[in-house]
Scaffold this motif. Structure first.
Motif, mmCIF file in Angstrom:
data_model
loop_
_atom_site.group_PDB
_atom_site.id
_atom_site.type_symbol
_atom_site.label_atom_id
_atom_site.label_comp_id
_atom_site.label_asym_id
_atom_site.label_seq_id
_atom_site.Cartn_x
_atom_site.Cartn_y
_atom_site.Cartn_z
ATOM 1 N N SER A 147 65.843 40.776 69.328
ATOM 2 C CA SER A 147 66.077 42.116 68.771
ATOM 3 C C SER A 147 66.956 42.060 67.518
ATOM 4 N N TRP A 149 69.717 43.968 64.418
ATOM 5 C CA TRP A 149 71.113 44.399 64.418
ATOM 6 C C TRP A 149 71.317 45.902 64.263
ATOM 7 N N LYS A 173 67.582 37.052 73.008
ATOM 8 C CA LYS A 173 68.526 36.788 71.921
ATOM 9 C C LYS A 173 68.734 38.056 71.103
ATOM 10 N N SER A 175 70.604 40.028 67.824
ATOM 11 C CA SER A 175 70.900 39.540 66.474
ATOM 12 C C SER A 175 72.279 38.892 66.469
ATOM 13 N N GLU A 176 72.370 37.810 65.756
ATOM 14 C CA GLU A 176 73.650 37.103 65.646
ATOM 15 C C GLU A 176 74.662 37.974 64.885
ATOM 16 N N GLY A 206 68.856 33.152 64.177
ATOM 17 C CA GLY A 206 67.414 33.312 64.368
ATOM 18 C C GLY A 206 66.672 32.020 64.130
ATOM 19 N N GLY A 210 66.674 31.510 67.938
ATOM 20 C CA GLY A 210 65.442 32.313 68.008
ATOM 21 C C GLY A 210 64.218 31.415 67.932
ATOM 22 N N GLN A 211 64.281 30.479 67.021
ATOM 23 C CA GLN A 211 63.156 29.563 66.827
ATOM 24 C C GLN A 211 62.873 28.774 68.117
ATOM 25 N N PHE A 224 59.333 41.201 70.136
ATOM 26 C CA PHE A 224 60.199 41.043 68.970
ATOM 27 C C PHE A 224 60.319 42.344 68.189
ATOM 28 N N GLY A 226 62.103 43.389 64.466
ATOM 29 C CA GLY A 226 62.841 42.868 63.323
ATOM 30 C C GLY A 226 62.012 43.005 62.064
ATOM 31 N N GLY A 227 62.302 42.173 61.100
ATOM 32 C CA GLY A 227 61.639 42.285 59.804
ATOM 33 C C GLY A 227 60.204 41.774 59.839
ATOM 34 N N THR A 230 59.786 37.917 59.384
ATOM 35 C CA THR A 230 60.082 37.174 60.620
ATOM 36 C C THR A 230 58.939 37.353 61.618
ATOM 37 N N LEU A 249 57.939 45.951 63.585
ATOM 38 C CA LEU A 249 58.445 45.406 62.328
ATOM 39 C C LEU A 249 58.935 46.503 61.377
ATOM 40 N N GLY A 250 58.951 46.189 60.106
ATOM 41 C CA GLY A 250 59.574 47.090 59.133
ATOM 42 C C GLY A 250 58.805 48.380 58.901
ATOM 43 N N CYS A 282 64.569 51.857 61.541
ATOM 44 C CA CYS A 282 63.216 51.568 61.057
ATOM 45 C C CYS A 282 62.409 52.848 60.882
ATOM 46 N N GLU A 383 60.865 47.855 51.694
ATOM 47 C CA GLU A 383 61.838 48.361 52.668
ATOM 48 C C GLU A 383 63.255 48.028 52.194
#
Ligand code: NDP
Length: 479
Positions: A147, A149, A173, A175-176, A206, A210-211, A224, A226-227, A230, A249-250, A282, A383
């Protein structure tokens, strides 16, 4: 305050003992450490989830429901603490976290705790063939949830709650950039009696943590948010392993205002849909199109209201606009304001960093309204994900529909009109997963949520989420 991983029901330091800094956006200071988890930590989380799965997947729906609802109640009981933690980590006004983010995280658990008890499978009698088909909806096994931030606990739990309700075990996970409330969630889950290993939370970057989740061959589904870049990367990594994917996504959402709308409600809501959460949602309507006959009036009234918004420290109750999430993000948004100037956009208000007294290193930015001369300019197409909106007039329904759809994204659209036929025509033709008419971000958790085009694949919400987190198996019995 240091964040730790939550694996097999225990808080743990990362195996490498490597840590990342956690910044407070309101002050720009480092206020804690975050595990820089490696593949080893993800593997440990996977092993815990795998061992918990046989028992959790056979746990009765009533028991799963009871635990999810207990988590929801404990979040509500800890509302103030979670809201303060979310605000400190993310920069959003604490009131917003208290009124929206944390209550919604609690609702996610309550909603899916209830929904799982109502999740029925289909049956089809093959008349004339003496056969009955029925569909089993079986949990997938170990699933990954990743997820962003902007709405940290809200979006994290929007994935975790349906995943565990459906009988899966999770490696998640956050966001860091905003790990804190996901970290605190661990102790709530333990207190609520969630069995060890059902939810495992691994913190880190990530590109490494994340990977490792998306590359894991036995994590069979990835949810997922996020952007778009990604999301595209995840799709490529997952494709050879045939993982199930849900990608939110975005967006670059149009806010379309016709002259026949309820003006005052529209104006008030448009300020919110443009700048709530510093414009870092978003679903924010970042491209405002206004029918020409009311364009000048709207421009004057809107700019006046935007100028009155107070940028300030997130903990102050008078603050409307808190801090942006990080320094790199603030710089990215400022770059777009420069791009707007180069593209001959007119900055009607805002556009500058704000120095908040005693917190001069915080990541504050004025809410910014840019009048653009063409819908094809970069600030209208890309975006920005900050407190920046564009405005421009339109003449006809066809023109605005074309401009609304002429972006690569298709998440949501907002329409302001009292004409029912136009509402239906536009709703049918707007390229978006969600259309709001005469409102914005009114959510009913039973409804499908997600986007089209570069805004994603799949839908969350209601039974759509439970369908994603289960595999359908048809059984055909000849009698
Ligand atoms: P990112 O795509 O950068 O990150 C999202 C999550 O993915 C983070 O946890 C990130 O970790 C992680 N990640 C990054 N790289 C990888 C990788 N290679 N493998 C696995 N995980 C990875 O998005 P942001 O956090 O910047 O969030 C903002 C974006 O999210 C915006 O585009 C916004 O539109 C979108 N969004 C979409 C929503 C929707 O419902 N459609 C809702 C909310 C936001 P880390 O942070 O540690 O890098």
């Amino acid at each position: 305050m240091s964040v730790q991983n939550y694996i097999n029901g225990q808080y743990e330091t990362p195996s490498s003992n490597e840590w990342l800094d956690n910044f407070c956006p309101a002050t720009g200071e480092v206020y804690g450490k975050i595990p820089n988890s490696s593949k080893v930590d993800v593997e440990n989380a996977y092993i815990a989830a795998k061992s918990a799965f046989p028992s959790w997947s056979q746990t009765t729906l009533e028991e799963r429901s009871r635990i999810l609802i207990k988590i929801s109640e404990l979040l509500e009981a800890n509302l103030q603490r979670f809201a303060e933690a979310e605000s400190k980590d993310n920069g959003k006004p604490v009131l917003l976290a208290k009124e929206v983010d944390i209550p919604r995280a609690a609702s996610n658990f309550r909603f899916f705790g209830n929904a799982i008890t109502q999740f029925a499978s289909e049956s089809h009698e093959s008349v004339g063939h003496d056969a009955l088909n029925f569909t089993l909806r079986q949990p997938i096994g170990v699933v990954g949830c990743i997820s962003p931030w902007n709405l940290p606990l809200y979006l994290f739990t929007w994935k975790i709650a349906p995943a565990i309700a459906a009988g899966n075990c999770v490696v998640a996970k956050p966001s860091e950039v905003t790990p804190m409330t996901a970290y605190l969630l661990g102790e709530i889950c333990t207190e609520a009696g969630l069995p060890k290993g059902v939810l495992n939370i691994v913190h880190g970057l990530g590109t490494t943590t994340g990977q490792a989740i998306i590359e894991h061959p036995d994590i069979k589904a990835i949810s997922f948010t996020g952007g778009t870049a990604t999301g595209a990367h995840i799709a490529k990594v997952a494709a050879p392993m045939f993982k199930k994917l849900s990608l939110e996504l975005g967006g670059k959402n149009p806010n379309i205002i016709f002259a026949d709308c309820d003006y005052d409600t529209m104006l008030k809501t448009t300020v919110r849909s443009s700048f709530a959460n510093q414009g870092q949602i978003c679903l924010c309507g970042s491209r405002i199109f206004v029918e020409r006959s009311i364009y000048e009036k709207f421009k004057t009234d809107f700019v006046q209201k935007v100028k009155a918004l107070k940028v300030g420290h997130p903990s102050e109750s008078s603050t409307n606009i808190g801090a942006l999430v990080s320094k790199p993000h603030l710089e990215k948004v400022l770059d777009y304001i420069e791009i707007a100037k180069q593209e001959n956009g007119t900055i009607l208000c805002g556009g500058n960093k704000v120095s908040v007294k005693d917190f001069e290193n915080g990541y504050y930015l004025e809410p910014t309204v840019i009048e653009v001369i063409t819908d094809e300019c970069r600030v209208n197409q890309e975006e920005i994900f900050g407190p920046v909106v564009t405005i421009m007039p339109f003449d006809t329904e066809d023109d605005v529909l074309q401009m609304a759809n002429k972006v690569k994204y298709g998440l949501s659209a907002t329409l302001w009109t009292n004409d029912l036929k136009r509402t239906m025509r536009m709703s049918n033709q707007l390229q978006a997963g969600i259309v709001w008419v005469n409102t914005w971000m009114m959510r009913d958790l039973r409804t499908p949520f997600g986007g089209v085009k570069a805004s994603g694949v799949g839908r969350e919400g209601g039974f759509e989420a439970l369908r994603f987190f289960t595999e359908a198996k048809n059984v055909c019995i000849k009698y």
